[in-house]
Scaffold this motif. Sequence first.
Motif, PDB file in Angstrom:
ATOM      1  N   THR A 194       0.056   0.690  -3.059  1.00  0.00           N
ATOM      2  CA  THR A 194      -0.659  -0.427  -2.407  1.00  0.00           C
ATOM      3  C   THR A 194      -1.884   0.040  -1.632  1.00  0.00           C
ATOM      4  O   THR A 194      -2.681  -0.774  -1.207  1.00  0.00           O
ATOM      5  N   GLU A 195      -2.002   1.337  -1.433  1.00  0.00           N
ATOM      6  CA  GLU A 195      -3.116   1.919  -0.677  1.00  0.00           C
ATOM      7  C   GLU A 195      -3.202   1.288   0.710  1.00  0.00           C
ATOM      8  O   GLU A 195      -4.276   1.118   1.278  1.00  0.00           O
ATOM      9  N   GLY A 196      -2.036   0.908   1.250  1.00  0.00           N
ATOM     10  CA  GLY A 196      -1.972   0.347   2.594  1.00  0.00           C
ATOM     11  C   GLY A 196      -2.299  -1.137   2.696  1.00  0.00           C
ATOM     12  O   GLY A 196      -2.256  -1.704   3.779  1.00  0.00           O
ATOM     13  N   ALA A 197      -2.621  -1.760   1.583  1.00  0.00           N
ATOM     14  CA  ALA A 197      -2.996  -3.183   1.608  1.00  0.00           C
ATOM     15  C   ALA A 197      -1.801  -4.059   1.248  1.00  0.00           C
ATOM     16  O   ALA A 197      -0.838  -3.594   0.638  1.00  0.00           O
ATOM     17  N   ARG A 198      -1.855  -5.325   1.626  1.00  0.00           N
ATOM     18  CA  ARG A 198      -0.848  -6.283   1.195  1.00  0.00           C
ATOM     19  C   ARG A 198      -1.170  -6.667  -0.243  1.00  0.00           C
ATOM     20  O   ARG A 198      -2.329  -6.840  -0.593  1.00  0.00           O
ATOM     21  N   ILE A 199      -0.132  -6.779  -1.054  1.00  0.00           N
ATOM     22  CA  ILE A 199      -0.318  -7.207  -2.437  1.00  0.00           C
ATOM     23  C   ILE A 199       0.597  -8.388  -2.708  1.00  0.00           C
ATOM     24  O   ILE A 199       1.527  -8.649  -1.952  1.00  0.00           O
ATOM     25  N   SER A 206       4.250 -10.863  -6.882  1.00  0.00           N
ATOM     26  CA  SER A 206       4.362 -10.657  -8.332  1.00  0.00           C
ATOM     27  C   SER A 206       3.923  -9.244  -8.714  1.00  0.00           C
ATOM     28  O   SER A 206       4.488  -8.642  -9.626  1.00  0.00           O
ATOM     29  N   ALA A 207       2.951  -8.676  -8.018  1.00  0.00           N
ATOM     30  CA  ALA A 207       2.524  -7.305  -8.290  1.00  0.00           C
ATOM     31  C   ALA A 207       3.529  -6.292  -7.737  1.00  0.00           C
ATOM     32  O   ALA A 207       3.690  -5.206  -8.278  1.00  0.00           O
ATOM     33  N   ALA A 208       4.237  -6.682  -6.674  1.00  0.00           N
ATOM     34  CA  ALA A 208       5.181  -5.772  -6.029  1.00  0.00           C
ATOM     35  C   ALA A 208       6.545  -5.751  -6.713  1.00  0.00           C
ATOM     36  O   ALA A 208       7.421  -4.996  -6.297  1.00  0.00           O
ATOM     37  N   HIS A 209       6.717  -6.535  -7.771  1.00  0.00           N
ATOM     38  CA  HIS A 209       8.035  -6.577  -8.426  1.00  0.00           C
ATOM     39  C   HIS A 209       8.444  -5.222  -9.011  1.00  0.00           C
ATOM     40  O   HIS A 209       9.615  -4.983  -9.262  1.00  0.00           O
ATOM     41  N   THR A 264       5.088   2.657  -4.016  1.00  0.00           N
ATOM     42  CA  THR A 264       5.262   4.110  -3.911  1.00  0.00           C
ATOM     43  C   THR A 264       5.917   4.477  -2.580  1.00  0.00           C
ATOM     44  O   THR A 264       6.720   5.411  -2.539  1.00  0.00           O
ATOM     45  N   THR A 265       5.613   3.761  -1.502  1.00  0.00           N
ATOM     46  CA  THR A 265       6.233   4.085  -0.212  1.00  0.00           C
ATOM     47  C   THR A 265       7.745   3.854  -0.256  1.00  0.00           C
ATOM     48  O   THR A 265       8.506   4.634   0.314  1.00  0.00           O
ATOM     49  N   LEU A 266       8.186   2.795  -0.924  1.00  0.00           N
ATOM     50  CA  LEU A 266       9.619   2.532  -1.085  1.00  0.00           C
ATOM     51  C   LEU A 266      10.285   3.679  -1.835  1.00  0.00           C
ATOM     52  O   LEU A 266      11.317   4.210  -1.405  1.00  0.00           O
ATOM     53  N   PHE A 267       9.687   4.084  -2.948  1.00  0.00           N
ATOM     54  CA  PHE A 267      10.270   5.145  -3.762  1.00  0.00           C
ATOM     55  C   PHE A 267      10.229   6.496  -3.037  1.00  0.00           C
ATOM     56  O   PHE A 267      11.187   7.263  -3.101  1.00  0.00           O
ATOM     57  N   ALA A 290      -0.857   2.075 -16.322  1.00  0.00           N
ATOM     58  CA  ALA A 290      -0.481   0.707 -15.948  1.00  0.00           C
ATOM     59  C   ALA A 290      -1.054   0.370 -14.566  1.00  0.00           C
ATOM     60  O   ALA A 290      -1.240   1.252 -13.728  1.00  0.00           O
ATOM     61  N   ARG A 291      -1.317  -0.908 -14.361  1.00  0.00           N
ATOM     62  CA  ARG A 291      -1.860  -1.383 -13.090  1.00  0.00           C
ATOM     63  C   ARG A 291      -1.057  -2.586 -12.611  1.00  0.00           C
ATOM     64  O   ARG A 291      -0.478  -3.319 -13.399  1.00  0.00           O
ATOM     65  N   ALA A 292      -1.074  -2.787 -11.298  1.00  0.00           N
ATOM     66  CA  ALA A 292      -0.514  -3.986 -10.677  1.00  0.00           C
ATOM     67  C   ALA A 292      -1.495  -4.378  -9.582  1.00  0.00           C
ATOM     68  O   ALA A 292      -1.813  -3.570  -8.709  1.00  0.00           O
ATOM     69  N   ASP A 293      -1.990  -5.585  -9.644  1.00  0.00           N
ATOM     70  CA  ASP A 293      -2.992  -6.059  -8.675  1.00  0.00           C
ATOM     71  C   ASP A 293      -4.195  -5.104  -8.642  1.00  0.00           C
ATOM     72  O   ASP A 293      -4.731  -4.796  -7.585  1.00  0.00           O
TER      73      ASP A 293
END
Length: 193
Positions: free
Chosen positions: A145-150, A153-156, A160-163, A176-179
């Motif tokens: 997310t590079e620190g931004a809110r997304i 639907s993109a966060a599904h 990376t911070t969660l993992f 692959a990309r999301a948002d």
Amino acid sequence: MEPWEIRPASRFEDVAALLNPSGNPRACWCLAYRITSAEYSALRGEQRASRVRELCAGSPAPGVVAYEGDTPVGWCGVSPRSRMERLVRSRTIPALDDRPVWSVVCFVVRSPFRRRGVSRALLDGAVEYAREQGAPAVEGFPVDTEGARISSSAAHVGTTTLFEAAGFERVGPTLARADRRVRWHMRLELPGR
């Protein structure tokens, strides 16, 4: 962190309550990576539900579900990568090697339960389930997310911070990309396998 109970996704009704609570005939049902593109396009409405019902009745289960008491509050799609037809053939997320790893592909958390640690509990539960089934490693393809809110639907695919908080390491960026943000190939080795 709340004491979420994590169980293999064997109860179709609970999975349906999370993946398609409104009965949307176009719902993904977490099938996008599991079946070929042609089959995904051909299946509609109840056909997709029937496919997931079959997966829930099989072994291993197609994921894990988080519960608060008897109420399903979150889903994490996890299975052997070899059983994810579209992922096996993916050019944007190629396999790292031929090991029988398991892949985490999707998170769904009901809105009243977001930001309460459900996703982390689901990821930990997915790793434990994969370990119990003999997986040598678990991988995921979360978005940075590079620190931004997304958007949700993109966060599904997870972040990376969660993992990273769950011990996964970045292997490399995927195509692959999301948002419009990079999704990373991340992996957690399971010792003793």
